[in-house]
Structure formats: structure tokens, C-alpha cells
Motif scaffolding. Structure first.
Motif, short mmCIF file in Angstrom:
data_model
loop_
_atom_site.label_atom_id
_atom_site.label_comp_id
_atom_site.label_asym_id
_atom_site.label_seq_id
_atom_site.Cartn_x
_atom_site.Cartn_y
_atom_site.Cartn_z
N LYS A 74 0.72 -1.17 0.12
CA LYS A 74 0.12 -0.05 0.10
C LYS A 74 0.89 1.32 0.11
O LYS A 74 1.83 1.26 0.60
N THR B 208 -7.73 0.05 -5.30
CA THR B 208 -7.00 -1.21 -5.07
C THR B 208 -5.78 -1.82 -6.01
O THR B 208 -4.82 -2.65 -5.37
N ALA C 192 -3.32 -0.02 -3.68
CA ALA C 192 -4.27 0.26 -2.57
C ALA C 192 -3.32 1.46 -1.76
O ALA C 192 -2.01 1.58 -2.20
N ALA C 193 -3.82 2.10 -0.84
CA ALA C 193 -3.21 3.37 -0.13
C ALA C 193 -3.75 3.43 1.24
O ALA C 193 -4.99 3.15 1.51
N ASP C 194 -2.98 3.71 1.96
CA ASP C 194 -3.25 3.97 3.57
C ASP C 194 -3.09 5.60 3.73
O ASP C 194 -2.14 6.18 3.36
#
Length: 246
Positions: free
Chosen positions: A2, A26, A29-31
Motif C-alpha cells: 500500500k 485497490t 491500494a493506499a493508506d
């Protein structure tokens, strides 16, 4: 893996929307590991945490997003920057500070995902050897579009009236700027052949006798990739001969 993201926007609602959209991304994906409402808060977060990406608004109280992007670029290991703004007219500035992408509000999920993919590709490209310098580009506005033209594709730069013609093998562009400033900036790549023209050193093919209706008998240079001849002034003649000989 991510992407670790810092969201910078003075509007809480805008930050919340981006956080929601990022949660739906997705591939990759990333936080969201941090949020900031202004440049000071953003720099504090960047000093505390390592981020892969900063999603950055342009219009904010105090230092704006472009100024913040310049500060980020000066960091030892800067994260990628993607501008997110309602003001499309700042696209040229975004490219000038080497932003990876430029999103306009309201942001669509599909477009945000594309931007994350660009960040991911840029991160992989960043693993190249340190002596492999990033590609130099000219930022050109053409009929409402903003284009990045690689300097390596430019054959000559010619001042005409208030503009500069930028010529590649395939087409011509119009650039608003100063020929002298371009000469100073790109002296290693371009040489002056006339008061109104610079040519790419690598593109020089031949020096030929030439008759010009306005200037009479003289010399002209022929470049690889195009048929057009460019006049060489007497003052620059010896420098062009030397360039061809080396």
C-alpha cells in the motif's frame, strides 16, 4: 504494497472525501497516514513520518500548494506529489514543480486510481542508478492543452515575434519565453547559430553554402530528421564548424 499517503487540504470535507476514495482504491491500494490543513502542518507531518505520496491542494491559507511542493522537492527523499484542486489553470505550475499528476475536483475514483498507478510507476523508475539523470522537458501550452516535450526530441528553438518555435522531427510547438534564457539553461545541449536560433548539438548533420534573399550569400546548417535549412550568422560560423568536426 500500500502507498502511504498524506492528504493536504484546508477543507475538512475535501480531506474526508479523499480518504473515502483512497479506501476504495485497490491497484495499488493506499493508506492515509496523515492529514494537514496547511503547509506548516504538512511539513511537520513529513518530518515525523515517511510518505510515498502527498495529495496536495493548491489554494490554502499561508503558503500555497505550489510553494509547499517546492519545499517537498528539496527534501532528501521527497514523496511523490499529486495536486488535487478545483483550479485547472495551475496545471503548468504543477508540471514545473515535477508533480506526478494533476487532479481536478470533484475527484473521480477511476481518475484517482490512475494517479496512484503513475506514482507507483514513478517509484519503480526512481530505483534507477543515481547517475541516470531524469529526463529534461519543456512545458508547452497548446490550444488549451499542457504538453511535456522531452528536450531530447527538440531539434531547434527559433525566436519569431514574441514567441519561440520549438521544432521536433514530427511537429512544431509555440513556446512563450526568452531564447537567451533557454540558451543559458541548456548550453550543454544547444548552441546558438544566429541571433534568433539555437540548434541541438546532437542533431547537426552538415554545414552548407546557402543563398538567403535577405542576407545574400552565406551558410546554413542541416539537421538530422528535417529538410529545413537554418541560416548561420558569420559570427557563429566558426563555432558551428567546430561542433561538426568534434
Amino acid at each position: 504494497m500500500k502507498l502511504k499517503v498524506l492528504v493536504v487540504d484546508d477543507e475538512a470535507l475535501a480531506r474526508s472525501r479523499l480518504r473515502t476514495l483512497l479506501g476504495d482504491c485497490t491497484a495499488p491500494a493506499a493508506d492515509v497516514l496523515g492529514e494537514a490543513a496547511n503547509a506548516v502542518q504538512a511539513m511537520t507531518a513529513l518530518q515525523r513520518e515517511v510518505f510515498d505520496l502527498v495529495l496536495l491542494d493548491i489554494h490554502m491559507p499561508g503558503a500555497d500548494g505550489v510553494a509547499l511542493a517546492r519545499s517537498i522537492a528539496a527534501m532528501a527523499k521527497p514523496p511523490a506529489v499529486v495536486f488535487v484542486t478545483a483550479h485547472a489553470e495551475h496545471a503548468v505550475q504543477a508540471f514545473e514543480v515535477d508533480a506526478v499528476d494533476y487532479l481536478t475536483k470533484p475527484v473521480r475514483l477511476e481518475r484517482l486510481q490512475q494517479a496512484l498507478q503513475k506514482v507507483e510507476r514513478a517509484a519503480h523508475a526512481g530505483q534507477r542508478p543515481k547517475d541516470d539523470l531524469p529526463e529534461e522537458i519543456l512545458i508547452i501550452q497548446d490550444r488549451g492543452r499542457t504538453e511535456r516535450v522531452p528536450l531530447a526530441e527538440v531539434l531547434y528553438l527559433k525566436a519569431e515575434l514574441k514567441y519561440i518555435t520549438v521544432r521536433t522531427r514530427t511537429r512544431s510547438y509555440i513556446l512563450d519565453g526568452s531564447l537567451s534564457e533557454l540558451e543559458e539553461k541548456y548550453v550543454a545541449q544547444f548552441m546558438r547559430i544566429h541571433r534568433n536560433a539555437l540548434i541541438a548539438r546532437r542533431a547537426v548533420r552538415a554545414l552548407e553554402k546557402h543563398f538567403d534573399p535577405e542576407e545574400g550569400e552565406g551558410w546554413a546548417v542541416r539537421l538530422n530528421g528535417i529538410d529545413e535549412l537554418l541560416a548561420v550568422s558569420r559570427r557563429q560560423l566558426s563555432a558551428v564548424r567546430e561542433a561538426i568536426a568534434t
